[in-house]
Design an enzyme around this catalytic site. Structure first.
Site, PDB file in Angstrom:
ATOM      1  N   LYS A   1      32.665  29.629  28.216  1.00 47.63           N
ATOM      2  CA  LYS A   1      32.539  28.349  27.525  1.00 47.63           C
ATOM      3  C   LYS A   1      33.832  27.935  26.820  1.00 47.63           C
ATOM      4  CE  LYS A   1      27.834  29.897  26.767  1.00 47.63           C
ATOM      5  NZ  LYS A   1      26.962  30.596  25.825  1.00 47.63           N
TER       6      LYS A   1
ATOM      7  N   HIS B   1      24.396  23.744  31.192  1.00 48.41           N
ATOM      8  CA  HIS B   1      24.146  25.034  30.560  1.00 48.41           C
ATOM      9  C   HIS B   1      23.698  24.751  29.125  1.00 48.41           C
ATOM     10  CE1 HIS B   1      25.531  29.460  30.054  1.00 48.41           C
ATOM     11  NE2 HIS B   1      24.762  29.131  29.019  1.00 48.41           N
TER      12      HIS B   1
ATOM     13  N   GLU C   1      19.913  34.175  30.967  1.00 48.93           N
ATOM     14  CA  GLU C   1      20.054  35.483  30.346  1.00 48.93           C
ATOM     15  C   GLU C   1      19.715  35.359  28.867  1.00 48.93           C
ATOM     16  OE1 GLU C   1      24.093  36.739  30.655  1.00 48.93           O
ATOM     17  OE2 GLU C   1      24.871  35.133  29.378  1.00 48.93           O
TER      18      GLU C   1
ATOM     19  N   ARG D   1      22.392  39.060  20.350  1.00 48.79           N
ATOM     20  CA  ARG D   1      23.435  39.179  19.339  1.00 48.79           C
ATOM     21  C   ARG D   1      23.764  37.807  18.780  1.00 48.79           C
ATOM     22  NH1 ARG D   1      27.330  36.734  22.289  1.00 48.79           N
ATOM     23  NH2 ARG D   1      27.571  37.252  24.490  1.00 48.79           N
TER      24      ARG D   1
ATOM     25  N   HIS E   1      33.240  30.412  34.207  1.00 51.40           N
ATOM     26  CA  HIS E   1      31.920  30.760  33.673  1.00 51.40           C
ATOM     27  C   HIS E   1      31.967  31.126  32.194  1.00 51.40           C
ATOM     28  CE1 HIS E   1      30.431  30.688  37.762  1.00 51.40           C
ATOM     29  NE2 HIS E   1      31.359  31.543  38.120  1.00 51.40           N
TER      30      HIS E   1
ATOM     31  N   GLU F   1      21.630  35.780  42.943  1.00 52.37           N
ATOM     32  CA  GLU F   1      20.804  34.645  42.551  1.00 52.37           C
ATOM     33  C   GLU F   1      21.186  33.411  43.340  1.00 52.37           C
ATOM     34  OE1 GLU F   1      21.124  33.846  38.407  1.00 52.37           O
ATOM     35  OE2 GLU F   1      20.051  35.652  37.782  1.00 52.37           O
TER      36      GLU F   1
ATOM     37  N   LYS G   1      26.182  38.409  40.162  1.00 50.55           N
ATOM     38  CA  LYS G   1      26.362  38.520  38.716  1.00 50.55           C
ATOM     39  C   LYS G   1      26.273  39.971  38.283  1.00 50.55           C
ATOM     40  CE  LYS G   1      24.020  35.750  36.160  1.00 50.55           C
ATOM     41  NZ  LYS G   1      22.857  35.058  35.579  1.00 50.55           N
TER      42      LYS G   1
ATOM     43  N   GLY H   1      29.698  37.074  30.025  1.00 51.43           N
ATOM     44  CA  GLY H   1      30.991  36.419  29.811  1.00 51.43           C
ATOM     45  C   GLY H   1      31.651  35.942  31.083  1.00 51.43           C
TER      46      GLY H   1
END
Length: 422
Positions: A211, A182, A262, A266, A209, A174, A132, A138
């Site tokens: 949405k 999620h 994460e 924002r 990955h 990871e 990652k 994003g």
């Protein structure tokens, strides 16, 4: 309160922020690249400043030009929306280090230096693992690695993409969780030390990955897990003295374990579903908190009502692995009606550029319960017409009609595994 706010973004989120500012009687300043000279968000604002050429690094990602525009226009505050400059990697790294006991997916505590280091970490974790990007999100710069034989190639690809997108090729390693959910928690903090959560959102249906569908509340989520997620999110935000809107994202496995993924420091793309079930205006709250005011709500007054589901409509071709579909929108007919909300960055005649994110608009449906929200969403999707570019509308119609989605049986690998084909 501020008098003038510069909106350091483009498209639908820029228009959303302008609307939020206008509701508070604030003057707005838009920024734009040469490619966006005639974009709707430019016309919506009270004033607009040209940043530079179309490439984002020379316009929307240029800190110097954004600050110069703020000084030139007399802006007293800057709202970055999401994407572009909304995420500072330094702040994101600090959040990861100070997560206040929030459970995390096992992995490297720091970015790995090279492929050999990544292989050592992966060997200790056990395959599969995921690489990652440390400097962004994003889904960019992420790569699943099923075995040691794949690691060197995946590392080279992930670091190259991360460098191109974020200016840093650093990556974390990871453990890869198979088919998790999620689920994220919206948090809000003020300068007085108050931190609250605004409940959770289900964001499991994704492609690459990223949405596609979000909803609140998360369906079929055990009350114990829901309570654990919201408590962990508030504890994490409080530990770092977090101020303003933020989102802590988690992966939930089949056994009910959850792991911090994460923190997005924002406003999220999917914030409208939270607004719909709480009746709150998150942009207005952001501006008030940034001006030093206390949160205009308390944990006790944040009462979720009903359900809301959002879909993102992209100018992409699902039949060709979501290949971007730039061009001119020759016809655009968008739905309305009871329980339907639309957040659009385009109008008929808009040019969908190759330079930026392919999101065209978001369609949000609210109902007294999840079933009603989905029915309203399905009807609204059936009336959407977009011509001139390929879109994700056909896939979204298939998803909303699918039995597993209707039952709330979702996970992050559904699109990848072909659950919605045919």
């Amino acid at each position: 309160m501020f008098r003038t706010v510069l909106v350091a973004n483009r498209g639908e989120i820029a228009r959303r922020i302008v609307r939020g500012c206008r509701a508070l009687g604030l003057r707005t300043v838009a920024v734009y690249s040469e490619a966006d000279r005639d974009a709707p968000h430019v016309k919506d604002a009270d004033h607009a400043v040209l940043l530079g050429p179309a490439p984002a690094r020379e316009s929307y990602l240029s800190v110097e030009r954004i600050l110069a525009a703020a000084r030139e226009s007399g802006a007293e505050a800057v709202h970055p929306g999401y994407g572009f400059l909304s995420e500072s990697w330094r702040f994101a790294e600090a959040c990861a280090r100070a997560a206040a006991g929030v459970p995390i997916v096992p992995g490297s505590p720091e970015p790995v230096a090279d492929a050999a280091s990544a292989e050592r970490v992966a060997g200790g974790l056990g395959y599969p693992v995921i690489l990652k990007a440390a400097a962004g999100g994003g889904g960019i710069g992420m790569a699943k690695v099923a075995s040691a034989d794949e690691l060197a190639g995946a590392f080279a690809t992930a670091t190259r993409r991360a460098q191109s997108a974020f200016g840093s090729g650093q990556v974390y390693v990871e453990r890869y969780l198979e088919a998790p959910r999620h689920v994220e928690v919206q948090v809000f903090g003020d300068t007085k030390g108050t931190v609250v959560h605004l409940h959770e959102r289900e964001c499991s249906i994704q492609r690459r990955h990223q949405k596609l569908v979000e909803e609140s509340p998360a369906p079929n989520l055990d009350a114990r897990i829901r309570r654990g997620l919201t408590e962990a999110a508030v504890a994490g935000a409080r530990a770092i003295g977090y101020v303003n809107a933020g989102t802590l994202e988690f992966l939930v496995d089949a056994q009910g374990g959850f792991y911090f993924l994460e923190m997005n420091t924002r406003l999220q793309v999917e914030h409208p579903v939270t607004e719909e079930i709480t009746g709150l205006d998150l942009v207005a709250a952001q501006l008030r908190v940034a001006a030093g005011e206390p949160l205009p709500f308390t944990q006790e007054t944040i009462e979720p009502r009903g359900a809301a589901v959002e879909v993102r409509v992209y100018a992409e071709d699902p039949a060709r692995n979501f290949l971007p579909s730039p061009g001119t929108i020759t016809r655009l007919a968008l739905p309305g009606g009871e329980g339907i909300r639309l957040e659009s960055g385009v109008v008929e005649g808009s040019v969908v550029s190759v330079h930026y994110d392919a999101l065209l608009f978001k369609l949000i449906a609210r109902g007294a319960d999840r079933a009603q929200a989905i029915e309203r969403l399905a009807r609204a999707l059936d009336t959407c017409v977009v011509e001139g570019v390929k879109t994700t509308l056909p896939l979204l119609r298939t998803i909303t009609a699918h039995a597993d989605f209707r039952r709330g049986r979702v996970h992050t690998q559904m699109v990848e595994q072909g659950a919605f084909h045919g």
